[in-house]
Design a protein around this motif. Structure first.
Motif, PDB file in Angstrom:
ATOM      1  N   UNK A   9       0.852  -1.187   0.000  1.00  0.00           N
ATOM      2  CA  UNK A   9       0.000   0.000   0.000  1.00  0.00           C
ATOM      3  C   UNK A   9       0.887   1.236   0.000  1.00  0.00           C
ATOM      4  N   UNK A  10       0.697   2.085  -1.010  1.00  0.00           N
ATOM      5  CA  UNK A  10       1.494   3.313  -1.115  1.00  0.00           C
ATOM      6  C   UNK A  10       0.669   4.477  -0.587  1.00  0.00           C
ATOM      7  N   UNK A  11       1.179   5.142   0.436  1.00  0.00           N
ATOM      8  CA  UNK A  11       0.423   6.226   1.062  1.00  0.00           C
ATOM      9  C   UNK A  11      -0.256   5.731   2.318  1.00  0.00           C
ATOM     10  N   UNK A  12       0.054   6.388   3.426  1.00  0.00           N
ATOM     11  CA  UNK A  12      -0.521   5.943   4.712  1.00  0.00           C
ATOM     12  C   UNK A  12      -1.298   7.079   5.369  1.00  0.00           C
ATOM     13  N   UNK A  13      -1.832   7.956   4.528  1.00  0.00           N
ATOM     14  CA  UNK A  13      -2.699   9.024   5.054  1.00  0.00           C
ATOM     15  C   UNK A  13      -4.074   8.454   5.401  1.00  0.00           C
ATOM     16  N   UNK A  14      -5.063   9.324   5.436  1.00  0.00           N
ATOM     17  CA  UNK A  14      -6.423   8.927   5.786  1.00  0.00           C
ATOM     18  C   UNK A  14      -6.907   7.764   4.917  1.00  0.00           C
ATOM     19  N   UNK A  15      -6.797   7.948   3.599  1.00  0.00           N
ATOM     20  CA  UNK A  15      -7.306   6.940   2.672  1.00  0.00           C
ATOM     21  C   UNK A  15      -6.453   5.681   2.709  1.00  0.00           C
ATOM     22  N   UNK A  16      -5.134   5.866   2.757  1.00  0.00           N
ATOM     23  CA  UNK A  16      -4.244   4.708   2.784  1.00  0.00           C
ATOM     24  C   UNK A  16      -4.449   3.874   4.039  1.00  0.00           C
ATOM     25  N   UNK A  17      -4.553   4.534   5.177  1.00  0.00           N
ATOM     26  CA  UNK A  17      -4.746   3.803   6.439  1.00  0.00           C
ATOM     27  C   UNK A  17      -6.057   3.034   6.406  1.00  0.00           C
ATOM     28  N   UNK A  18      -7.078   3.635   5.794  1.00  0.00           N
ATOM     29  CA  UNK A  18      -8.361   2.953   5.705  1.00  0.00           C
ATOM     30  C   UNK A  18      -8.247   1.700   4.825  1.00  0.00           C
ATOM     31  N   UNK A  19      -7.508   1.807   3.731  1.00  0.00           N
ATOM     32  CA  UNK A  19      -7.339   0.633   2.860  1.00  0.00           C
ATOM     33  C   UNK A  19      -6.495  -0.443   3.543  1.00  0.00           C
ATOM     34  N   UNK A  29      -8.761 -13.004   1.496  1.00  0.00           N
ATOM     35  CA  UNK A  29      -7.795 -13.451   0.495  1.00  0.00           C
ATOM     36  C   UNK A  29      -6.620 -12.535   0.272  1.00  0.00           C
ATOM     37  N   UNK A  30      -6.470 -11.484   1.071  1.00  0.00           N
ATOM     38  CA  UNK A  30      -5.341 -10.569   0.883  1.00  0.00           C
ATOM     39  C   UNK A  30      -4.638 -10.327   2.207  1.00  0.00           C
ATOM     40  N   UNK A  31      -3.399  -9.859   2.130  1.00  0.00           N
ATOM     41  CA  UNK A  31      -2.702  -9.398   3.333  1.00  0.00           C
ATOM     42  C   UNK A  31      -1.855  -8.196   2.952  1.00  0.00           C
ATOM     43  N   UNK A  32      -1.575  -7.358   3.891  1.00  0.00           N
ATOM     44  CA  UNK A  32      -0.732  -6.193   3.632  1.00  0.00           C
ATOM     45  C   UNK A  32       0.723  -6.642   3.776  1.00  0.00           C
ATOM     46  N   UNK A  33       1.460  -6.576   2.674  1.00  0.00           N
ATOM     47  CA  UNK A  33       2.845  -7.059   2.694  1.00  0.00           C
ATOM     48  C   UNK A  33       3.823  -5.916   2.910  1.00  0.00           C
ATOM     49  N   UNK A  34       3.464  -4.712   2.456  1.00  0.00           N
ATOM     50  CA  UNK A  34       4.376  -3.572   2.585  1.00  0.00           C
ATOM     51  C   UNK A  34       3.561  -2.294   2.645  1.00  0.00           C
ATOM     52  N   UNK A  35       4.066  -1.310   3.397  1.00  0.00           N
ATOM     53  CA  UNK A  35       3.441   0.009   3.446  1.00  0.00           C
ATOM     54  C   UNK A  35       4.525   1.040   3.183  1.00  0.00           C
ATOM     55  N   UNK A  36       4.209   2.007   2.316  1.00  0.00           N
ATOM     56  CA  UNK A  36       5.198   3.058   2.040  1.00  0.00           C
ATOM     57  C   UNK A  36       4.580   4.426   2.228  1.00  0.00           C
ATOM     58  N   UNK A  37       5.362   5.317   2.840  1.00  0.00           N
ATOM     59  CA  UNK A  37       4.947   6.714   2.966  1.00  0.00           C
ATOM     60  C   UNK A  37       6.204   7.531   3.222  1.00  0.00           C
ATOM     61  N   UNK A  38       6.305   8.694   2.582  1.00  0.00           N
ATOM     62  CA  UNK A  38       7.479   9.547   2.849  1.00  0.00           C
ATOM     63  C   UNK A  38       7.601   9.847   4.338  1.00  0.00           C
ATOM     64  N   UNK A  39       6.488   9.900   5.002  1.00  0.00           N
ATOM     65  CA  UNK A  39       6.473  10.092   6.457  1.00  0.00           C
ATOM     66  C   UNK A  39       6.540   8.702   7.098  1.00  0.00           C
ATOM     67  N   UNK A  40       7.738   8.302   7.475  1.00  0.00           N
ATOM     68  CA  UNK A  40       7.956   6.920   7.919  1.00  0.00           C
ATOM     69  C   UNK A  40       7.158   6.600   9.179  1.00  0.00           C
ATOM     70  N   UNK A  41       7.016   7.573  10.033  1.00  0.00           N
ATOM     71  CA  UNK A  41       6.285   7.329  11.287  1.00  0.00           C
ATOM     72  C   UNK A  41       4.832   6.989  10.985  1.00  0.00           C
ATOM     73  N   UNK A  42       4.259   7.719  10.030  1.00  0.00           N
ATOM     74  CA  UNK A  42       2.881   7.480   9.652  1.00  0.00           C
ATOM     75  C   UNK A  42       2.724   6.082   9.052  1.00  0.00           C
ATOM     76  N   UNK A  44       4.581   3.521   9.675  1.00  0.00           N
ATOM     77  CA  UNK A  44       4.768   2.563  10.763  1.00  0.00           C
ATOM     78  C   UNK A  44       3.474   2.403  11.577  1.00  0.00           C
ATOM     79  N   UNK A  45       2.876   3.527  11.864  1.00  0.00           N
ATOM     80  CA  UNK A  45       1.641   3.496  12.659  1.00  0.00           C
ATOM     81  C   UNK A  45       0.523   2.743  11.921  1.00  0.00           C
ATOM     82  N   UNK A  46       0.416   3.020  10.621  1.00  0.00           N
ATOM     83  CA  UNK A  46      -0.649   2.374   9.849  1.00  0.00           C
ATOM     84  C   UNK A  46      -0.427   0.872   9.745  1.00  0.00           C
TER      85      UNK A  46
END
Lengths: 337, 337, 337, 337
Positions: A9-19, A29-42, A44-46
């Motif tokens: 998932x690219x982007x961990x803002x409001x919409x990204x966190x919801x996805x 049938x799915x799992x989150x394998x990776x999360x990317x955001x320029x704001x690393x803390x965000x 990580x939290x998501x």
């Protein structure tokens, strides 16, 4: 876990966190394998609490992370082009939030890149095509029962616009949903657009042209009008009425699909309990699975089951005897209080 | 696969097969680990294509199968008692379709068995508690805004009854849903029941007392009436109106929750797009995951994304210029035709 | 004035005064010839401004007044028997507000008196038979399209009860409307009645059993249930749902006649502007006549007529030219400001 | 008869004959004094059975007939100018069907003639201003609760157009109703008009541009859009939604006035039986007067009144005893069978 689709998932803002939540806990049938955001803390939290996920600052690093088989792009619009091209380069399927690319030149580059691949990898996030009411409307238009569609009357209202919302964004952010919905419902391309500007509401921020009234013409001779009013104050309303040669159909008024044809206006009554309660069954089992995985038991208890049996037996006696029958319950065990 | 909840499904008939499909493809976090049915061929068919599932004739064998961590009972009612007790003996959490146990003596034995365990293992399948409309009604009654509930007027209509449906089954099979829903909505126990029998419909099978009108009294002084009509011919309708001291609220008429209070009758308008379209987002992502796992791409394409950008840009120009602006699209690549 | 029906109105209270106004100013073909009330001042006030009316203390004197050809009884119920018998003695046609006679023994005496005359003189004021929605429901039941009626579910709610309203009056004053409506709609006699009493609302006066739930059986095997709740607080609601063998029909929810049959729930759409706007035409002409008789001119003016012509001409040019056409009005004369 | 307003009706076609019936039998306080039509037979037929009426070929002769105090113009539009001027010359009040005068030059001459008189004599027949729903909408807009109106979305649909109906008539005959309604509802003048022409319905006659979409701008900055579709096939529908700064309000969907504001969409519930049943009372008394004048008795009988008393008494006993009480009726006299 090999069987589940690994999604970056690219982007961990409001919409990204919801996805991320959706992929982790709602979708099968799915799992989150990776999360990317320029704001690393965000990022990580998501990603917190998800097993086997990696966290990234860079898009490329996320796409190359182990287990990534597909990409969900939920970063801001201007970042989409680069992300889509990177996914294409790796042959990864993509679900990209709208707008695909905000400017049409960039959108064309993406289109051409995929066309060069010779196969589709991207799905664009026009989620109205997955709304039950829109799907019922689309099915009705497609089955031809109402004849050719002549006009779509659309309403798109928000309680209030977020800070920084511009007059142009009423078109390219809000009405863009109607642009796709109209093309999809009609199966036609839009060929021209006119925008009318009534005096703005005093409820709109200074300088914002709100509401606007947008008219689209199509290559099939249909007319699409859209009231867009993003500071209406009273609620979020998305409505669409399709006026056809032999009837009209309307969605968005909290009563399913209202069809007017042959002298009557009405809604379908479901013929089967599975139609009426399919979502309830899904939610019931999901809630049971969620609770069970956390070691908890919620929902109707054995006391509820027992009581139902006793009352039903009393009811059957009342039916047979034609009299009032008292319900006689055993004492309620401590466990069920 | 260790992370997913392994579920044994008992019964592979209509309802069991539907739950197997649900656990396999709809619900997040579960997998079907075992399927049992006295008809082994039926069990096999229902389990076809599911990875890592075992198929059984006997309940005990299914509960003891590797990977089984929980049980979903969808066998016929008379088989429930034995299955529940077997699950209790193994400490397995259970979701048991209604009726928990058809006769109240058996239901009491199950209740006492769980009470002896000292902890809850069973959830009973009263799925109306998971229906969105019922939940909104329950939340409204619980928040106290309408005051104390005085009466529930309920309707339960089916198009037609299945073969072998008896007059007693209108109570113990159909109205049993209202029995639980009324107890849950009111937070009260039912204390007496009376059944009225208008002349039966000519649409009902010979000898079936249909419709019936069932009246329940509660320990909180409320009255619950239920029209049950299982050969109404026109549709499946489940409605409930709660009449309270300061207003009434109604569900089941295809327009969400209609509340009448303080001189006006109306429905809530959502305040946020996530409320309105949450299901559409869920379906969108599920559809994308499903298609991607099968190596396919469906849904809105890059052409749709590109077109939306072009039309939106034309719209912004139309807004700025106050004129009609033509939409100028690049040629549509072969891939998107 | 000889052509107009001369009516004696007995009773000049709230209801009587309203009928006097109605006969004088709303209804075509009648005039108020006499008004009687034991409170002579009240009678005088109600008759004020009506040409050719005489005012009386006694019923007999009013019935014998010159020009009286018919009687409208709007006095309190206990006075009805005497008034009806007096009218019968004179051969005068009567419209008698409900209840005809409050006690059944007196009602029977009236019935027998009229039967002895051998011809009908009395019409009883069950005005729901003249309500548009009830008439549509009655017509639907009579045309047989929905099959035999099996149940009527009725609701009768008032905001609050007047001082002195007793528990019995919920039946003999409020539900008496449903008693007549049910008999009329079904074409059947009521054969038995049961009254259920949920715990009373805290909004009801101390000691009043409110709400009540009343069940009627009929000689045709139908069941009629009535929720009567005269301190519901939120509004005046009168609803009726007829459940028939092949569909159900409901009135009283501010959307005309809602019919559910053959898989769909809906309302009729009028086919003609006269159906939709017949009342508007009647009101328009009545308002014009009323104003003209007072030497006044109200309603849309020649300026409105002129403006409509100018705008319509501009519209036709816009249609022909495909462009925006400005509307060019002459200056508005002083008379129309 | 001197007290009743004597009206000359000009034109005895469909509309004129309907107005003659209305003045004669529906409206209170008027009588038809003269009827004029170039087709004398038609005038005679329309006037048949009315006491004291004279029949004319010429307008002037009708206006000068004895007893004529006011004029109702229901002749074809092109005849209106002459008739209005003739009425003005005699100082007679006029109710003139729309269009006042079809061409704006003639309309201006009428306007100037009345302005020269210095007092209003003419009321123009825009009857929507007298429709209950329109009046409720107007009252709501005027009370300011929803803030300033920004847009009106209007729908005007007919089942089919009469022979000879032209594309221009969609504007100057059909939309002319919306032209007046919009001006009246908003209290603003229309300043410009644009007409959009989607591809015509295959249900429209060859060559007719149907539907059309008409846009009006106003001097208050509001926008009015009208879908006019005179061969929609399914019904006569006139709807109007007013979108204001703080809510929207809609009429014409068979559910009164639907207001959306502050997070909820709903309709008012009447607070009083007179509001709910005022029309029923009017119809009841009118029906009684009409029947009585013809020497007939219709409507609910003494048997109905007697039965209601007996059933109500049984109900009160059932309430007091808490049991089922049988209804015991006297034999039904022959007169009431």
């Amino acid at each position: 876990m090999g069987d589940l689709l690994g999604v970056a998932v690219l982007g961990a803002g409001h919409m990204g966190a919801d996805h991320i939540r959706r992929l982790d806990r709602v979708v099968s049938g799915a799992r989150v394998a990776a999360v990317a955001d320029p704001d690393a803390a965000r990022a990580k939290e998501a990603a917190a609490g998800i097993e086997g996920v990696s966290v990234h600052r860079e898009v490329e690093s996320a796409l190359d992370a182990p287990g990534v088989e597909a990409v969900l792009i939920a970063s801001p619009g201007p970042a989409h082009e680069e992300a889509l091209l990177a996914a294409f380069a790796r042959g990864l399927p993509v679900l990209c939030e709208k707008p695909m690319v905000p400017d049409s030149a960039g959108a064309l580059r993406v289109l051409e890149a995929e066309a060069r691949l010779g196969r589709r990898l991207a799905q664009i996030g026009f989620m109205r095509r997955y709304d039950t009411e829109y799907r019922r409307l689309k099915a009705l238009l497609d089955d031809g029962r109402l004849g050719r569609p002549l006009m779509l009357h659309c309403t798109h209202r928000n309680v209030s616009s977020p800070p920084g919302f511009t007059s142009a964004m009423l078109i390219d952010s809000s009405v863009s949903h109607e642009i796709d919905a109209a093309r999809w419902l009609l199966g036609q391309e839009l060929t021209a657009v006119t925008v009318l500007r009534p005096r703005s509401s005093s409820g709109a921020p200074e300088g914002l042209l709100d509401p606007q009234f947008v008219l689209f013409e199509t290559d099939g001779g249909a007319l699409v009008d859209v009231e867009v009013f993003v500071n209406c104050g009273f609620g979020y309303q998305v409505r669409c009425e399709a006026v056809c040669e032999a009837g009209s159909a309307r969605i968005g008024d909290d009563h399913g699909l209202l069809v007017t044809a042959r002298g009557s206006a009405g809604t379908d009554v479901p013929q089967d309990y599975l139609v009426r309660f399919v979502d309830a069954y899904d939610r019931e089992v999901q809630a049971w699975v969620d609770a069970t995985r956390r070691g908890r038991v919620t929902g109707p208890s054995a006391w509820d089951g027992y009581t139902a049996s006793v009352v039903a037996e009393a009811g059957v006696r009342a039916l047979e005897n034609g009299t009032r029958v008292a319900v006689d319950l055993a004492p309620r065990p401590e466990l069920y209080r």
